[in-house]
Design a protein around this motif. Structure first.
Motif, PDB file in Angstrom:
ATOM      1  N   LEU B 210      20.203   6.375 -49.010  1.00  0.00           N
ATOM      2  CA  LEU B 210      20.051   6.626 -50.442  1.00  0.00           C
ATOM      3  C   LEU B 210      20.083   5.310 -51.194  1.00  0.00           C
ATOM      4  CD1 LEU B 210      22.170   9.616 -51.719  1.00  0.00           C
ATOM      5  CD2 LEU B 210      19.727   9.468 -51.369  1.00  0.00           C
ATOM      6  N   VAL B 214      16.262   4.682 -52.002  1.00  0.00           N
ATOM      7  CA  VAL B 214      16.084   5.381 -53.273  1.00  0.00           C
ATOM      8  C   VAL B 214      16.629   4.532 -54.435  1.00  0.00           C
ATOM      9  CG1 VAL B 214      16.545   7.476 -54.593  1.00  0.00           C
ATOM     10  CG2 VAL B 214      16.150   7.640 -52.130  1.00  0.00           C
ATOM     11  N   CYS B 220      16.048   6.413 -58.108  1.00  0.00           N
ATOM     12  CA  CYS B 220      17.042   7.446 -58.421  1.00  0.00           C
ATOM     13  C   CYS B 220      16.996   7.790 -59.904  1.00  0.00           C
ATOM     14  CB  CYS B 220      18.441   6.972 -58.044  1.00  0.00           C
ATOM     15  SG  CYS B 220      19.739   8.100 -58.594  1.00  0.00           S
ATOM     16  N   MET B 221      17.030   9.086 -60.220  1.00  0.00           N
ATOM     17  CA  MET B 221      17.082   9.485 -61.626  1.00  0.00           C
ATOM     18  C   MET B 221      18.315  10.341 -61.923  1.00  0.00           C
ATOM     19  SD  MET B 221      16.270  12.461 -60.581  1.00  0.00           S
ATOM     20  CE  MET B 221      15.260  13.286 -59.392  1.00  0.00           C
ATOM     21  N   SER B 225      21.342  16.033 -56.494  1.00  0.00           N
ATOM     22  CA  SER B 225      21.088  16.762 -55.243  1.00  0.00           C
ATOM     23  C   SER B 225      21.863  16.182 -54.071  1.00  0.00           C
ATOM     24  CB  SER B 225      19.606  16.686 -54.863  1.00  0.00           C
ATOM     25  OG  SER B 225      18.818  17.280 -55.834  1.00  0.00           O
ATOM     26  N   CYS B 226      21.964  14.865 -54.039  1.00  0.00           N
ATOM     27  CA  CYS B 226      22.617  14.218 -52.898  1.00  0.00           C
ATOM     28  C   CYS B 226      24.074  14.650 -52.814  1.00  0.00           C
ATOM     29  CB  CYS B 226      22.489  12.701 -52.987  1.00  0.00           C
ATOM     30  SG  CYS B 226      22.926  12.030 -54.608  1.00  0.00           S
ATOM     31  N   HIS B 237      29.301  11.256 -58.586  1.00  0.00           N
ATOM     32  CA  HIS B 237      28.401  10.584 -59.513  1.00  0.00           C
ATOM     33  C   HIS B 237      29.220   9.824 -60.538  1.00  0.00           C
ATOM     34  CE1 HIS B 237      25.060  12.671 -57.702  1.00  0.00           C
ATOM     35  NE2 HIS B 237      24.251  11.935 -58.424  1.00  0.00           N
ATOM     36  N   PRO B 242      24.753   8.161 -57.945  1.00  0.00           N
ATOM     37  CA  PRO B 242      25.545   8.482 -56.762  1.00  0.00           C
ATOM     38  C   PRO B 242      26.401   7.310 -56.282  1.00  0.00           C
ATOM     39  CG  PRO B 242      23.209   8.331 -56.216  1.00  0.00           C
ATOM     40  CD  PRO B 242      23.313   8.257 -57.702  1.00  0.00           C
ATOM     41  N   CYS B 259      17.314  14.607 -51.349  1.00  0.00           N
ATOM     42  CA  CYS B 259      16.935  13.884 -52.565  1.00  0.00           C
ATOM     43  C   CYS B 259      15.442  14.059 -52.869  1.00  0.00           C
ATOM     44  CB  CYS B 259      17.247  12.397 -52.367  1.00  0.00           C
ATOM     45  SG  CYS B 259      16.569  11.347 -53.676  1.00  0.00           S
ATOM     46  N   PRO B 260      15.105  14.468 -54.083  1.00  0.00           N
ATOM     47  CA  PRO B 260      13.683  14.635 -54.407  1.00  0.00           C
ATOM     48  C   PRO B 260      12.950  13.294 -54.522  1.00  0.00           C
ATOM     49  CG  PRO B 260      15.053  15.161 -56.311  1.00  0.00           C
ATOM     50  CD  PRO B 260      15.984  14.892 -55.183  1.00  0.00           C
TER      51      PRO B 260
END
Ligand SMILES: Cc1cc2nc3c(=O)[nH]c(=O)nc-3n(C[C@H](O)[C@H](O)[C@H](O)COP(=O)(O)OP(=O)(O)OC[C@H]3O[C@@H](n4cnc5c(N)ncnc54)[C@H](O)[C@@H]3O)c2cc1C
Ligand code: SF4
Ligand code: SF4
Ligand code: SF4
Ligand code: SF4
Lengths: 455, 284, 289
Positions: B210, B214, B220-221, B225-226, B237, B242, B259-260
């Motif tokens: 991640l 990411v 990352c936004m 999800s993670c 978070h 994260p 993660c999307p």
């Protein structure tokens, strides 16, 4: 003249194991050795130097069928080492989680032993996956019981397989009143199903043991009345939960425990000289196969007061409720009897649980290296974890898992059984072999094992 | 090897041959024309993955009734040796110091048209990445590898434990791929593609993915999800982003794959409604 | 209808009929009213919303199971609220079977990916009962909001009453009545970098999505997208939760939504392309496959 037969691997239980059996001319086992052949992941060693928070998460992953026991025994051994008391409501959530796991695990065991059993009044064995009735209704009930267990466990424990909610000092999250109500409703539904399932299973188990013969690989094999009998003792620490203190529970005393090497307990080098290609499914190992349980593939032998002991449902009922039915039949029936008990105990814990209570200890000491232990009653028996924690790090860790206790006891129980029924005796212990793998010996010659398995 | 490699254009020519092979496999094992054959191969895993498969509850019975014959799986079936099969669901990593394990994973590749790594251990090593050997009574068992380091793997189902629903979805999609109409094949191909790409990507994943793939890449936004996916609550978070407790991470790969912004398919995800309806229908 | 607005069954301009909700809502109070209705009707057991956090204007995801909790979470906080992080826990220690969730378009993508590919989200897929999306041009890290308020708008963050992005301005309104509109060219540098690859403006994957753009002040533009969304929206309108107007009867209407969507997607598509050749012979990762 006794002959040697090997069944490898054994089936319908968790993990890889095998049976090496010395039998007489009538095919009756004189000496039976049951041993694990799953590689050793070495959780006890890899734990050293890791944080006390991480180790129970790893320990959980030695077994996916009783991961709850490993998580809780792991955490509670750390808590015992550092001297941390957890709040009552955290304890209650752990109890609920523990019992939920038992429900699912016992139900799964029903699926695993049903193929050995007969529909009463017929010579038809039960295939739990057949769409035909009455079996399909039973299969659905088993799956619903498992769903109830897994769902309750998931609410109290965060995850159905490896629980994420328990932590050193208590739990991460308390359950809300809504979650409590949901667990309660599920447990109530489960109770009705558990009664039906228990009655059904006890009937088919008794029916099996009343029969004169069982069919194995196209042959009729006589079922002895003393199938699976042994004279070893029983060990249990609590009717359903466990203990971390000798004052509270004198049944598990570290000083009365000793572990010996397989060398003292198992048979030495031999050659297979009896083979049965019709044994289901795939046959036994061919004549000429070299076997050496002593060297090759066995667990260490944990002893209590100098003897192997049986752990598990029957041991719990024997120690706490005066239950006295012996053999494979007694063992399987004891497991069924625990169904309803675990739900009643769960409902009691739910009644007592206060959603607004704290679930994390105010203070979590870092540990000074003292020895702590926790004995947890996993579905298949006492699971003892021992730990020394200093400055949040694990200095030393050991796991005495249920199936390890039972390996030697079950080996003794094989004596006197027809070899074709040996797996039925083994399954009575509801073995969970992966978690026992930290104790296994396979010698440098395990090329042989490989060839045998892959022909 | 590997039926699913045909999904990638460069390997297009492999498809017909392999489909034919899968048909033969099935007939050899059991003459039920419209089912696929599935086996569960247990390597160094904890059986939690298998429990997850079983945790489709009534759905497991439906799958076995209609779509798949379970032709192997020591815990659930009496078959002692690995047979030919359409789909092998492999749980656990491989101890390369144990000849039996190495043999079994090779056999699995030879006997199965589609090899699926089920769970974090098979996909990424998971907790077995921490193995050090040196423990009684088998001190030489020290090196464990995800199956993708030894054989070609077609599909990944990461997670520890992987979820019953993803295992179910992959089984259904494998069925549609092998037995479905052309449209169903196309759908199954699209659905499985990201899980195949995960298998191609490599055999290591943990919270660090991640970070490196990411967050460090500016992707990352802050959806969360993670953290939701992590089975050991290692991710929180902080200010929306994260934060991993790497001392807790067990290297299961769930966070990264959930993660999307690790991977996202515009061919599949926007069709979520119809795909979920399809799955509901076939599971009825 | 163009792809930039996603698939939808209907689109209206709407406003809550609940005055109490409107008093603290961002726009037409669509999100809060819809959740309140769904809670009341048992369509959801609870909703994951962006509640008040430990610092002014810092959201914290929370699970609202009452009207009061929904009320406390009204209004847009222009910084990250990782709402999806609660999606599994909602079904665990909270015991929800029917989960509502509000989120930005990217969070809706996360929810749908999670439903179709539940990698670490066991038993969650079938428990998402209502996913409400909010339009989103970009989001900001918390520190950006601090600097925008305190440096650019010269307001202490505690005393900001409302923030709003619209009509080309990021506007800060204080408790004491000050209104400071900042031009967006000032705010661009403060945006969250992850937003620059985002290809969705109007929450294409939500059941129902809404935003201020396209509708008059105090009203919201609402897209009804899925079967579930259609059903719940229709019922809530029938129950009198909303006043609605046909979208082509309001100004500026869908035309502006389309324009902004295209602007966002076009700009970010370009960023995605540029990532491929970002370095020398090396590119950056692109998540889309
Ligand atoms: C970062 C961001 C950018 C936006 N950009 C635009 C835009 O460009 N154009 C446009 O038309 N609309 C945009 N919106 C949406 C708009 O600001 C309103 O949120 C939306 O119209 C809903 O208003 P309402 O009155 O219906 O909702 P309300 O009833 O006020 O409820 C709003 C809901 O959104 C939740 N919420 C608030 N902040 C966040 C957050 N950061 N993350 C997730 N959930 C949150 C709240 O908890 C509440 O439940 C944006 C929103 C955000 C969070
Ligand atoms: S991935 Fe997890 S559940 Fe599966 S075998 Fe590994 S530890 Fe067990
Ligand atoms: S952070 Fe959690 S989800 Fe991610 S790899 Fe580690 S254990 Fe798995
Ligand atoms: S899932 Fe991915 S995008 Fe979402 S918060 Fe985690 S790292 Fe960021
Ligand atoms: S711009 Fe896109 S990525 Fe950024 S918060 Fe909005 S929806 Fe998410």
């Amino acid at each position: 003249m006794s002959k040697v037969v090997e069944i490898s691997p054994t089936t319908r239980h968790e993990g890889h194991s095998k049976l090496v059996l010395k039998v007489n001319d009538a095919g009756i086992i004189e000496t039976g050795n049951w041993c694990s052949i799953t590689p050793v992941r070495g959780v006890e060693r890899l734990a050293v130097g890791k944080t006390m928070e991480q180790v129970p998460k790893i320990a959980s992953r030695v077994c996916g069928i009783c991961p709850i026991a490993h998580t809780l025994a792991g955490i509670e051994s750390m808590e015992a080492s550092i001297g941390c008391e957890i709040p009552q409501d955290a304890y209650l959530l752990r109890v609920i989680l523990q019992l939920a796991n038992r429900l699912h695990s016992h139900a799964l065991h029903d699926i695993l032993i049903l193929p050995d059993l007969y529909i009463p009044g017929t010579d038809t064995k039960i295939n739990p996956f057949t769409p035909e009735e009455p079996v399909r209704s039973v299969a659905k009930r088993i799956q619903r019981l498992r769903e109830i267990g897994q769902t309750i466990g998931q609410i109290a424990g965060g995850e159905a397989v490896h629980p994420s909610n328990p932590r050193i000092g208590g739990m991460y999250k308390a359950c809300t009143p809504r979650a409590k109500a949901k667990m309660y409703d599920l447990a109530k539904e489960g109770l009705v199903l558990a009664h039906q399932q228990m009655d059904f299973m006890i009937a088919v188990i008794r029916n099996f043991h009343k029969r004169d013969w069982a069919e194995v690989g196209g042959k009729k094999i006589a079922i002895p009345k003393d199938l699976g009998f042994h004279n070893q003792g029983y060990m249990a620490t609590h009717p359903f939960y466990g203990s971390t203190s000798l004052d509270e529970c004198p049944t598990w005393d570290y000083d009365r425990f000793k572990e010996v090497r397989p060398w003292d307990w198992y048979m030495g080098e031999m050659e297979v000289d009896l083979a049965d290609p019709s044994y289901p499914i795939g046959g036994t190992s061919p004549v000429g196969t070299k076997v050496n349980p002593q060297m090759e593939a066995c667990t260490g032998i944990p002893m209590y007061d100098g003897q192997p002991v049986e752990v598990g449902p029957r041991a719990r009922l024997a120690v706490f409720k005066g239950y006295d039915e012996k053999g494979t039949q007694g063992q399987n029936i004891a497991r069924e009897m625990e169904y309803t008990d675990s739900l009643y105990a769960m409902l009691n814990a739910l009644d007592e649980y206060d959603p607004s209570g704290p679930v994390l200890a105010d203070e979590i000491p870092c540990g000074d290296g003292s020895m702590g232990w926790s004995a947890n009653e996993a579905p298949r028996g006492t699971d003892v974890h021992l730990a020394r924690v200093k400055d949040n790090k694990v200095l030393w860790y050991s796991m005495l898992v249920p199936t390890t206790w039972n390996f030697a006891t079950c080996s003794a129980a094989l004596t006197g059984a027809p070899w074709q029924l040996a797996e039925i005796v083994v399954r009575g212990y509801d073995p969970c072999v992966s978690c026992a793998t930290h104790m296994i010996v396979i010698d440098e010659d395990n090329k042989l094992v490989a060839q045998k398995l892959i022909q | 090897m590997g039926l699913l490699s045909s999904v990638f254009k460069k390997n297009d020519q492999q498809k017909p041959a392999d489909v034919a092979k899968a048909e033969i496999t099935k007939k050899e094992v059991k003459p039920v024309v419209d089912k696929i054959t599935v086996g569960h191969v247990h390597m160094s895993g904890c059986t939690g993955c298998l429990v997850s498969l079983a945790d489709n509850y009534g759905g497991l019975l439906t799958i076995l009734d209609k779509y798949a014959d379970l032709v192997y799986g020591l815990t659930l079936a009496d078959v002692r040796h690995i047979p030919k099969m359409d789909v092998a669901l492999v749980e656990g990593s491989v101890c390369i110091n144990d000849k039996l394990s190495v043999e079994e994973i090779k056999q699995t590749r030879e006997k199965a048209a589609i090899v699926v790594a089920v769970g974090g251990c098979a996909s990424y090593g998971n907790i077995t990445r921490f193995c050090r050997g040196g423990q009684q009574n088998q001190p030489q068992h020290e090196a464990f590898l995800p199956i993708g380091d030894l054989i070609k793997v077609d599909v990944y189902i990461p997670g520890c434990a992987p979820t019953p629903q993803l295992i179910r979805n992959v089984c259904i999609m494998a069925y549609l791929l092998l037995k479905g109409s052309p449209e169903q094949k196309a759908l199954a191909t699209n659905y499985l593609k990201p899980l195949m790409m995960a298998a191609q990507k490599g055999t290591s994943a943990c919270f660090c993915d991640l970070m490196t793939e990411v967050i460090d890449q500016g992707l990352c936004m802050g959806c969360g999800s993670c953290a939701a996916a992590c089975p050991v609550r290692a991710i929180t978070h902080e200010y929306g982003k994260p934060q991993g407790t790497r001392d807790l991470c067990i290297k299961c790969g769930a966070c990264y794959n959930q993660c999307p912004r690790s991977w996202f398919s515009f061919d599949v995800v926007p069709e979520y409604e119809s795909i979920m309806e399809l799955i509901d229908t076939v599971m009825k | 209808m163009g792809a930039e607005l996603g698939k939808y069954k209907s689109c209206v301009s709407a406003r809550s009929t609940d005055k109490a909700i409107l008093a603290g809502a961002q726009d037409g109070g669509i999100v809060t009213t819809l959740f309140a209705y769904a809670l009341e009707e048992g369509i959801i057991d609870g909703a994951i919303v962006a509640g008040p956090g430990d610092m002014p204007w810092k959201p914290r995801p929370m699970i609202a199971t009452t009207y009061e909790e929904l009320m406390a979470a009204r209004g847009t906080k222009y910084n990250i609220s990782p709402n999806v992080s609660f999606i599994k826990e909602a079904t665990r220690s909270y015991g929800l079977d029917k989960v509502g969730i509000v989120g930005t378009p990217c969070q809706m993508q996360a929810v749908r990916k999670g439903q179709l590919y539940p990698i670490g989200l066991r038993d969650v897929s079938d428990k998402i009962a209502l996913a409400v999306g909010i339009f989103c041009m970009e989001n900001f890290p918390y520190q950006s909001i601090v600097q925008l308020a305190e440096d650019h708008a010269a307001m202490k963050l505690e005393s900001v009453k409302k923030m709003e992005i619209g009509k080309g301005k990021f506007t800060f309104m204080s408790e004491r009545g000050a209104v400071v509109p900042l031009p967006l060219k000032v705010t661009h540098k403060y945006e969250q970098p992850g937003c620059h690859v985002c290809l969705d403006y109007v929450a294409n994957l939500a059941d129902v999505s809404c935003g201020s753009v396209g509708s008059p002040d105090g009203w919201s533009t609402v897209f009804v997208r899925s079967k579930k969304g259609d059903d719940i929206w229709a019922k809530s309108v029938a129950a009198g939760c909303f006043e609605t107007k046909a979208i082509d009867s309001v100004k500026p209407g869908l035309e502006l939504v389309t324009k902004l969507a295209n602007e966002k997607i076009g700009k970010n598509q370009k960023t995605v392309e540029e990532r491929k050749t970002f370095g020398v012979g090396k590119g950056l990762r692109i998540p889309y496959i």
